[in-house]
Design an enzyme around this catalytic site. Structure first.
Site, mmCIF file in Angstrom:
data_model
loop_
_atom_site.group_PDB
_atom_site.id
_atom_site.type_symbol
_atom_site.label_atom_id
_atom_site.label_comp_id
_atom_site.label_asym_id
_atom_site.label_seq_id
_atom_site.Cartn_x
_atom_site.Cartn_y
_atom_site.Cartn_z
ATOM 1 N N HIS A 189 48.924 59.556 98.582
ATOM 2 C CA HIS A 189 50.054 58.533 98.132
ATOM 3 C C HIS A 189 49.907 57.963 96.813
ATOM 4 O O HIS A 189 50.756 57.570 96.085
ATOM 5 C CB HIS A 189 50.480 57.675 99.490
ATOM 6 N N GLU A 410 57.594 66.715 110.021
ATOM 7 C CA GLU A 410 56.385 66.591 109.216
ATOM 8 C C GLU A 410 55.331 66.875 109.861
ATOM 9 O O GLU A 410 54.087 67.188 109.793
ATOM 10 C CB GLU A 410 56.230 65.074 108.854
ATOM 11 N N ASP A 434 53.231 66.081 104.746
ATOM 12 C CA ASP A 434 52.650 65.963 105.974
ATOM 13 C C ASP A 434 52.651 67.507 106.885
ATOM 14 O O ASP A 434 51.635 67.959 107.640
ATOM 15 C CB ASP A 434 53.133 64.821 106.788
ATOM 16 N N CYS A 481 62.057 66.880 101.216
ATOM 17 C CA CYS A 481 61.719 65.620 100.540
ATOM 18 C C CYS A 481 60.410 65.454 100.267
ATOM 19 O O CYS A 481 59.977 64.456 99.520
ATOM 20 C CB CYS A 481 62.345 64.467 101.022
HETATM 21 C C1 PEP Z 1 56.137 64.100 103.512
HETATM 22 O O1 PEP Z 1 55.191 64.162 104.094
HETATM 23 O O2 PEP Z 1 56.264 65.195 103.000
HETATM 24 C C2 PEP Z 1 56.961 62.806 103.037
HETATM 25 C C3 PEP Z 1 57.796 63.265 102.212
HETATM 26 O O3 PEP Z 1 56.356 61.737 103.355
HETATM 27 P P1 PEP Z 1 55.094 60.901 102.816
HETATM 28 O O4 PEP Z 1 54.620 61.838 101.667
HETATM 29 O O5 PEP Z 1 55.536 59.668 102.397
HETATM 30 O O6 PEP Z 1 54.041 61.113 104.004
HETATM 31 MG MG MG Z 2 54.971 62.089 105.455
#
Ligand code: PEP
Ligand code: MG
Length: 518
Positions: A189, A410, A434, A481
């Site tokens: 993140h 995910e 994920d 995404c």
């Molecule tokens: C993902 O896991 O690809 C996602 C878009 O969510 P995050 O990166 O916020 O966990």
């Molecule tokens: Mg995620």
């Protein structure tokens, strides 16, 4: 042809777009306490305690003056803790009565305060971590070392750190030109937040903490190359080539489509209204937890409505994701207990099992903001694993008058059940970050496993393909995404597999548009 790397070059993993160059400022690590000194002048030692605490409070106040509203509030509260007369008195007593030197006296006083807070439990126990940070800073000041934490040298610089917490990344000031970390993975993140800000960023760059402060380095956020010891002319050359690339990419604006004219919606991933950029076909992922990172008190209904409405008023369809707390995105106000395996524990939608009410309150606020702005709002849940969870979530979304409910894919179990999920919801959004982590059993923050987390891995693409085919069968949209959507080498593969939209950091849209058009 690939540029040959100069001798003074380091290699990490590039996780953003763009290149820049600037002087290094390293983020200091917490100080290690040396062996205690014998105290011969207790008066001088007590004065050193006071001086360190004054320096700490002054530093926090200076930073509060330059921080945004919420950041300033936190920093001012910390400055008050540092100036607490009881703390000062206790540290001085450790000098006077126990013969401790200033660094050890401060360490002992902060430790006692920490234990007292931790014993109170609940919200106050959460603040114990703040005292650890203050302790490190006060001890560093007493030892004459730079204070740990994000530095602010007062001029533009490249921030170099062993690693950086998402909350620190979210608070980086405008003087940070680029970010290079020794640890961290491409879909952590911290990387996502840095990319969202358009900051050239390289993670997993071994050896970068050995580069002395002030050295001018070039940072390539795409290739992960870090060139060390640039001259002024070389640094300007890096910035100039970046400007040329941006101009070329900006010239190709317009909706996304492949060379044979197949439309692909190119959407933006955002964390707040500050990330909204013009020219988007919509927001494909609004990570609402980024609004509340590091927050100690829960946001009120009114505060949530205002934050969501600010994004919805930006125009274009918006897909909001409900809070995805847990693992490396702690939301302290939830007070979730520590877990031995947090990535496999209570995170995302699963928080609803232990804290019923948080999700419903958020859905109420989203629905009110959607009504107030008249925006086209869709809502999806993170970390959905079964069709039953999807059905329950969709029911709660629709009960509030929000027409379209979706879920993220995910977890491999969700991809394997894509048809069943689509029988319950209106769309799927594949979170490849994920999905890769859980498919390859590889921590997305791990600096040494980026080959497994490569989104072009066939097993991951097969799961994405299964979701896209389920979408075609159901006549419902399936987008991606995760960070894979913003990778110009992978985006065409995802479109070939049948996904209908790609959502990414705004900074990635021009390169992905160019790759699809080719
Ligand atoms: C993902 O896991 O690809 C996602 C878009 O969510 P995050 O990166 O916020 O966990
Ligand atoms: Mg995620």
């Amino acid at each position: 042809m690939r540029r040959s790397m100069p001798e003074a070059a380091l290699k990490g993993v590039g996780v953003s777009q763009g290149r820049t160059a600037g002087p290094v400022v390293r983020m200091a690590a917490p100080p290690v306490l040396p062996a205690p000194r014998r105290v011969t002048d207790p008066g001088a030692e007590a004065a050193a305690v006071a001086k360190a605490l004054d320096a700490l409070a002054a530093d926090l106040e200076r930073r509060a003056a330059h921080a945004g509203a919420e950041g300033a509030e936190i920093l001012e509260a910390l400055a008050m803790m540092a100036a607490d007369p009881q703390l000062r008195e206790q540290a001085e007593a450790h000098v006077r009565d126990d013969g401790l030197d200033a660094p050890h006296a401060l360490d002992a006083a902060f430790s006692a305060h920490r234990e007292a807070l931790a014993a109170l439990g609940g919200y106050l126990a959460e603040r114990a971590a703040d005292l650890d940070d203050l302790r490190s800073r006060a001890v560093a000041a007493a030892l004459g070392l730079p204070m740990p934490g994000v530095p602010d040298p007062g001029h533009p610089f490249v921030l170099v750190a062993a690693d950086l917490a998402p909350a620190d990344t979210a608070g980086l000031g405008p003087r940070v030109l680029a970010l290079v970390t020794e640890r961290g993975g491409p879909t952590s993140h911290t990387a996502i937040l840095a990319r969202g800000r358009g900051l050239p960023t390289v993670v997993a760059c071994a050896g970068v903490m050995d580069v002395p402060d002030g050295t001018v380095i070039g940072v390539d956020g795409v290739t992960g190359e870090v060139t060390v010891g640039l001259t002024g002319a070389e640094a300007e050359g890096v910035r100039e080539s970046d400007r040329r690339d941006r101009e070329r990419l900006a010239a190709g604006a317009g909706p996304g489509r492949t060379a044979d004219g197949h439309p692909v919606r190119l959407l933006h991933n955002i964390g707040s209204a500050a990330d909204l950029r013009p020219g988007a076909e919509g927001v494909g992922l609004f990570r609402t937890e980024f609004l509340f990172l590091g927050r100690r008190l829960p946001p009120s209904h009114e505060e949530q409505v205002a934050a969501y409405a600010e994004v919805f008023a930006g125009g274009g369809p918006v897909t909001v994701r409900t809070l995805d707390a847990g693992t490396d995105k702690p939301l302290p106000f939830l007070g979730l207990p520590a877990e031995p395996n947090p990535a496999l524990g209570v995170r995302g939608l699963r928080v609803d099992r232990v804290l019923p009410g948080v999700l419903d309150a958020q859905l109420d606020a989203i629905a009110e903001a959607a009504r107030a702005t008249g925006a086209d709002v869709r809502v999806m849940a993170p970390m959905v694993t079964t069709a039953r969870e999807a059905a329950d979530f969709a029911r709660r979304v629709r009960a509030r008058g929000i027409a379209r409910a979706g879920v993220m894919v995910e977890v491999p179990a969700a991809a394997l059940q894509a048809d069943e999920l689509l029988a319950e919801v209106d769309f799927l959004s594949v979170g490849t970050n994920d999905l890769a982590q859980y498919t390859f059993a590889a921590d997305r923050q791990h600096p040494g496993l980026s080959d497994l987390l490569d989104p072009a891995q066939p097993a991951l693409l097969r799961l994405v393909g299964m979701c896209a085919e389920a979408g075609l069968r159901a006549g419902k949209p399936v987008g991606v995404c995760g960070e894979a959507a913003g990778d110009p080498a992978v985006a065409p593969l995802l479109v070939g597999l049948g996904v209908s939209s790609l959502s990414m950091a705004p900074v990635c849209v021009p390169v992905v548009r160019e790759a699809l058009a080719a």
